[in-house]
Design a protein around this motif. Structure first.
Motif, PDB file in Angstrom:
ATOM      1  N   VAL A 280     113.303  27.223  80.147  1.00  0.00           N
ATOM      2  CA  VAL A 280     112.289  28.033  79.480  1.00  0.00           C
ATOM      3  C   VAL A 280     110.945  27.323  79.472  1.00  0.00           C
ATOM      4  O   VAL A 280     109.919  27.903  79.806  1.00  0.00           O
ATOM      5  CB  VAL A 280     112.676  28.298  78.009  1.00  0.00           C
ATOM      6  N   ILE A 281     110.972  26.043  79.083  1.00  0.00           N
ATOM      7  CA  ILE A 281     109.706  25.318  78.987  1.00  0.00           C
ATOM      8  C   ILE A 281     109.085  25.189  80.372  1.00  0.00           C
ATOM      9  O   ILE A 281     107.887  25.378  80.548  1.00  0.00           O
ATOM     10  CB  ILE A 281     109.932  23.951  78.310  1.00  0.00           C
ATOM     11  N   GLY A 282     109.916  24.898  81.372  1.00  0.00           N
ATOM     12  CA  GLY A 282     109.395  24.807  82.732  1.00  0.00           C
ATOM     13  C   GLY A 282     108.718  26.095  83.164  1.00  0.00           C
ATOM     14  O   GLY A 282     107.595  26.094  83.649  1.00  0.00           O
ATOM     15  N   PHE A 283     109.395  27.219  82.922  1.00  0.00           N
ATOM     16  CA  PHE A 283     108.819  28.496  83.370  1.00  0.00           C
ATOM     17  C   PHE A 283     107.613  28.895  82.527  1.00  0.00           C
ATOM     18  O   PHE A 283     106.693  29.547  83.029  1.00  0.00           O
ATOM     19  CB  PHE A 283     109.882  29.594  83.360  1.00  0.00           C
ATOM     20  N   LEU A 284     107.619  28.501  81.266  1.00  0.00           N
ATOM     21  CA  LEU A 284     106.453  28.788  80.431  1.00  0.00           C
ATOM     22  C   LEU A 284     105.228  28.079  80.997  1.00  0.00           C
ATOM     23  O   LEU A 284     104.144  28.646  81.081  1.00  0.00           O
ATOM     24  CB  LEU A 284     106.725  28.339  78.991  1.00  0.00           C
ATOM     25  N   LEU A 285     105.435  26.836  81.423  1.00  0.00           N
ATOM     26  CA  LEU A 285     104.322  26.093  82.010  1.00  0.00           C
ATOM     27  C   LEU A 285     103.892  26.723  83.330  1.00  0.00           C
ATOM     28  O   LEU A 285     102.708  26.741  83.653  1.00  0.00           O
ATOM     29  CB  LEU A 285     104.739  24.641  82.227  1.00  0.00           C
ATOM     30  N   ASN A 286     104.872  27.263  84.066  1.00  0.00           N
ATOM     31  CA  ASN A 286     104.549  28.011  85.279  1.00  0.00           C
ATOM     32  C   ASN A 286     103.604  29.156  84.961  1.00  0.00           C
ATOM     33  O   ASN A 286     102.619  29.382  85.635  1.00  0.00           O
ATOM     34  CB  ASN A 286     105.840  28.615  85.838  1.00  0.00           C
ATOM     35  N   ASP A 287     103.948  29.889  83.890  1.00  0.00           N
ATOM     36  CA  ASP A 287     103.130  31.034  83.497  1.00  0.00           C
ATOM     37  C   ASP A 287     101.735  30.588  83.078  1.00  0.00           C
ATOM     38  O   ASP A 287     100.776  31.338  83.194  1.00  0.00           O
ATOM     39  CB  ASP A 287     103.785  31.794  82.335  1.00  0.00           C
ATOM     40  N   LEU A 288     101.660  29.368  82.544  1.00  0.00           N
ATOM     41  CA  LEU A 288     100.358  28.856  82.103  1.00  0.00           C
ATOM     42  C   LEU A 288      99.500  28.407  83.282  1.00  0.00           C
ATOM     43  O   LEU A 288      98.331  28.118  83.104  1.00  0.00           O
ATOM     44  CB  LEU A 288     100.565  27.669  81.162  1.00  0.00           C
ATOM     45  N   GLY A 289     100.117  28.310  84.449  1.00  0.00           N
ATOM     46  CA  GLY A 289      99.340  27.919  85.614  1.00  0.00           C
ATOM     47  C   GLY A 289      99.631  26.520  86.112  1.00  0.00           C
ATOM     48  O   GLY A 289      99.079  26.098  87.120  1.00  0.00           O
ATOM     49  N   ALA A 290     100.492  25.779  85.401  1.00  0.00           N
ATOM     50  CA  ALA A 290     100.889  24.453  85.899  1.00  0.00           C
ATOM     51  C   ALA A 290     101.984  24.685  86.910  1.00  0.00           C
ATOM     52  O   ALA A 290     103.165  24.592  86.608  1.00  0.00           O
ATOM     53  CB  ALA A 290     101.387  23.595  84.752  1.00  0.00           C
ATOM     54  N   PHE A 291     101.597  25.036  88.109  1.00  0.00           N
ATOM     55  CA  PHE A 291     102.532  25.669  89.009  1.00  0.00           C
ATOM     56  C   PHE A 291     103.584  24.707  89.540  1.00  0.00           C
ATOM     57  O   PHE A 291     103.307  23.838  90.349  1.00  0.00           O
ATOM     58  CB  PHE A 291     101.769  26.346  90.138  1.00  0.00           C
ATOM     59  N   PHE A 292     104.816  24.843  89.056  1.00  0.00           N
ATOM     60  CA  PHE A 292     106.044  24.234  89.570  1.00  0.00           C
ATOM     61  C   PHE A 292     106.193  22.740  89.387  1.00  0.00           C
ATOM     62  O   PHE A 292     107.258  22.216  89.616  1.00  0.00           O
ATOM     63  CB  PHE A 292     106.295  24.612  91.047  1.00  0.00           C
ATOM     64  N   THR A 293     105.174  22.002  88.962  1.00  0.00           N
ATOM     65  CA  THR A 293     105.425  20.574  88.731  1.00  0.00           C
ATOM     66  C   THR A 293     106.290  20.359  87.490  1.00  0.00           C
ATOM     67  O   THR A 293     107.344  19.729  87.582  1.00  0.00           O
ATOM     68  CB  THR A 293     104.105  19.800  88.630  1.00  0.00           C
ATOM     69  N   PRO A 294     105.926  20.923  86.310  1.00  0.00           N
ATOM     70  CA  PRO A 294     106.789  20.711  85.135  1.00  0.00           C
ATOM     71  C   PRO A 294     108.178  21.295  85.338  1.00  0.00           C
ATOM     72  O   PRO A 294     109.172  20.695  84.928  1.00  0.00           O
ATOM     73  CB  PRO A 294     106.062  21.433  84.005  1.00  0.00           C
TER      74      PRO A 294
END
Lengths: 382, 195
Positions: free
Chosen positions: A122-136
């Motif tokens: 969840v946290i990883g995908f939330l960061l994806n949605d925020l624009g931190a694309f795929f690193t977290p």
């Protein structure tokens, strides 16, 4: 398609109706939102479900109880173990089956590992949605993979585990398995510290998430919101503590609570929950006794699953799944198939407030609000 | 901490004497569906119960009637559940909606409407949830007849041929026969498995 909005675009020319999904990557599956925008501001939002509907409830009503277990894996396909747990509890309640001590410990270990897997995703995908694309997300998935390796070793499958049986579990944990889990539990806090060092005080994350999608506590209760989303609003309600199902009342752990109920709190509550899960795991690993992993009375049912005919009655069992309250409602008519099988899906019911907390926010924030509610479409649509 | 259902019934019948209640399998059956909202509101507001959280709403088909089942818990007092049930005939399945009392009922009532055809009166937006608009029938009712996916109907044949997809002659003939007989392509139900 019928117009689902009361406001018509023609009445206000500056309004724009946008169809979001079902193929949009930020909707976490085949979820669709009809959004009415004024500029970037959300004026109305209607979720549309059913693109992954399989009518699992009808399928289940034509199957013997044991054959439904693999279908529960496919509800919330990230947390197969918790889904198995809830269903096994419901059938055990209905048929009056007891579970041996060691099996209870194994169940708790698996359920808590699943919680860590889910919260990382969840946290990883939330960061994806925020624009931190795929690193977290890949940092999180690197650790998740180690847990999935354990699931594969004990159940034969990484995600579709089908590991629980009525009155126990399918296979015992070997000393090597326990050592491997112990290794993960020992190393994860360091990873979480690293993860948090990157995220928790990150200025961009704070600015995007704080004061966004605020969910007041009394409104959350009235809307039947459960799980981390509810606790981020400051309501102390965790079914592991309230019901103390299985052996959860033997462990010492805290319930992390948020204060504001915004997206940031929902993120941070999940981080803290992972740390509490590690505490439970540590205690369970040190206390796990030797012994049976399956109630002896249910052994014949493994070969003859149609012989499981609970007497006429009904049962409602619920667990604290990583997404919220997962409930199973079963009605037996004394035949090998349930007369009625219903899943109370937290993913679906947590969406009740989606429109309310998105109103007045920017469309880019609506995406992270959806991400912070944490839905899986296999469970939403069933 | 579960609540003994007899005590709940006793308390309810002293406070709401005109509501007829019956205990069915550890739950309270409300004989007149119209009383449901009152009972739910009482349980929610009464200081002894404070059932502020509606966990689950679902329907069930018992052949001669439909049933709606509610599981209430209290987040404040951390007790529960109290299960309520309401029975309605299949031909006139109308139950008052609990959305005005518990907003969490919104999607669950829509789901029960979608799959069982129970009409929740007073629901703000009672549309189908999973099935598309215009879908016929209610799939979780026991008398629901599933479409036969291997047999085509004339409309299917026309649709396929309009898109340049060849349909075998045998299937076309069968579709014509079905249409002449005025039947739909309904799947044969499997015989009840022997216990």
């Amino acid at each position: 398609m019928a117009n689902t909005f009361e406001i018509k675009q023609t009445e206000n020319p500056s309004m724009l109706e946008i169809n979001f999904g079902p193929q949009h990557p930020s909707t976490h599956g085949v979820f669709r939102m009809n959004v009415m925008l004024e500029g970037e501001k959300v004026c109305a939002l209607k979720p549309v479900m059913g693109y992954l509907h399989r009518n699992q409830e009808q399928i289940a009503e034509n199957l013997p109880y044991a054959a439904i277990m693999p279908y529960t894996d496919r509800l919330d396909y990230i947390n197969a173990m918790s889904n198995n747990f809830g269903y096994a509890l419901a059938v055990e309640k209905l048929a009056g089956i007891e579970v041996p001590e060691r099996a209870e410990y194994i169940r708790v270990i698996m359920a808590e590992l699943t919680r860590i897997v889910n919260h990382m995703a969840v946290i990883g995908f939330l960061l994806n949605d925020l624009g931190a694309f795929f690193t977290p997300v890949l940092y999180a998935f690197r650790e998740r993979e180690k847990i999935l390796d354990i699931f594969e070793e004990v159940s034969g499958s990484r995600m579709m585990c089908n590991y629980f049986r009525f009155g126990g579990v399918k296979r015992d944990l070997t000393a090597e398995n326990l050592a491997a889990i112990g290794g993960i539990v020992a190393k994860l806090p360091a990873f979480l510290d690293e993860f948090e060092a990157l995220l928790t005080k990150n200025e961009i994350l704070c600015m995007r998430c704080q004061h966004v999608g605020v969910l007041p506590a009394d409104f959350a209760i009235n809307s039947s919101i459960t799980g981390p989303v509810l606790r981020a609003s400051g309501v102390n309600y965790d079914i592991r503590k309230v019901d103390g199902y299985s052996i959860y009342n033997r462990f010492d752990f805290k319930i992390p609570l948020g204060t504001k109920g915004d997206v940031y709190d929902r993120y941070y509550v999940r981080i803290l929950e992972m740390r509490e899960s590690l505490k439970i795991l540590k205690q369970a690993l040190s206390k796990i006794p030797q012994g049976e992993i399956l109630n002896k009375k249910t052994l014949p049912l493994l070969k003859m699953p149609r012989n499981l005919k609970p007497s006429v009655g009904e049962a409602y069992a619920r667990i604290e799944s990583p997404k919220g309250e997962l409930g199973y409602y079963l009605v037996s008519d004394g035949t090998p198939q349930p007369w009625r099988y219903h899943v109370r899906a937290p993913s679906l019911i947590n969406l009740t407030v989606l429109e309310d907390i998105c109103l007045g926010q920017k469309i880019a924030d609506a995406i992270i609000i959806l991400g912070s509610i944490d839905i899986v479409l296999g469970e939403t649509d069933r | 901490m579960p609540l003994p259902i007899e005590e709940v019934k006793k308390e309810l019948s002293t406070r709401l004497p005109d509501v007829k209640l019956r205990v069915v399998r550890d739950s309270l059956l409300i004989e007149n569906p119209a009383d449901l909202t009152r009972v739910a509101l009482f349980l929610k507001e009464s200081p002894a119960f404070r059932m502020d959280y509606l966990s689950s709403v679902t329907g069930a088909d018992y052949l001669d009637h439909l049933e709606s089942v509610y599981h209430l818990y209290s987040m404040e007092k951390k007790h529960g559940p109290i299960a309520l049930r309401v029975r309605v005939p299949k031909t006139n399945a109308k139950i008052p909606s609990l959305v005005p009392v518990y907003r969490g009922a919104e999607y669950q009532e829509r789901e029960a409407y979608d799959t069982f055809g129970i009409l929740y009166e007073g629901h703000p937006d009672l549309r189908r949830l999973f099935m598309w608009e215009g879908f016929e029938g209610f799939p979780l009712r026991k008398d629901y007849e599933q479409e036969d996916t291997e047999t085509l109907e004339t409309a299917d044949v026309a649709w396929l041929e309009a898109r340049g997809i060849a349909v075998p002659n045998g299937m076309k003939q069968k579709a014509e026969e079905l249409k002449a007989a005025g039947k739909r392509a309904v799947a044969q139900k499997p015989e009840k498995p022997k216990n």
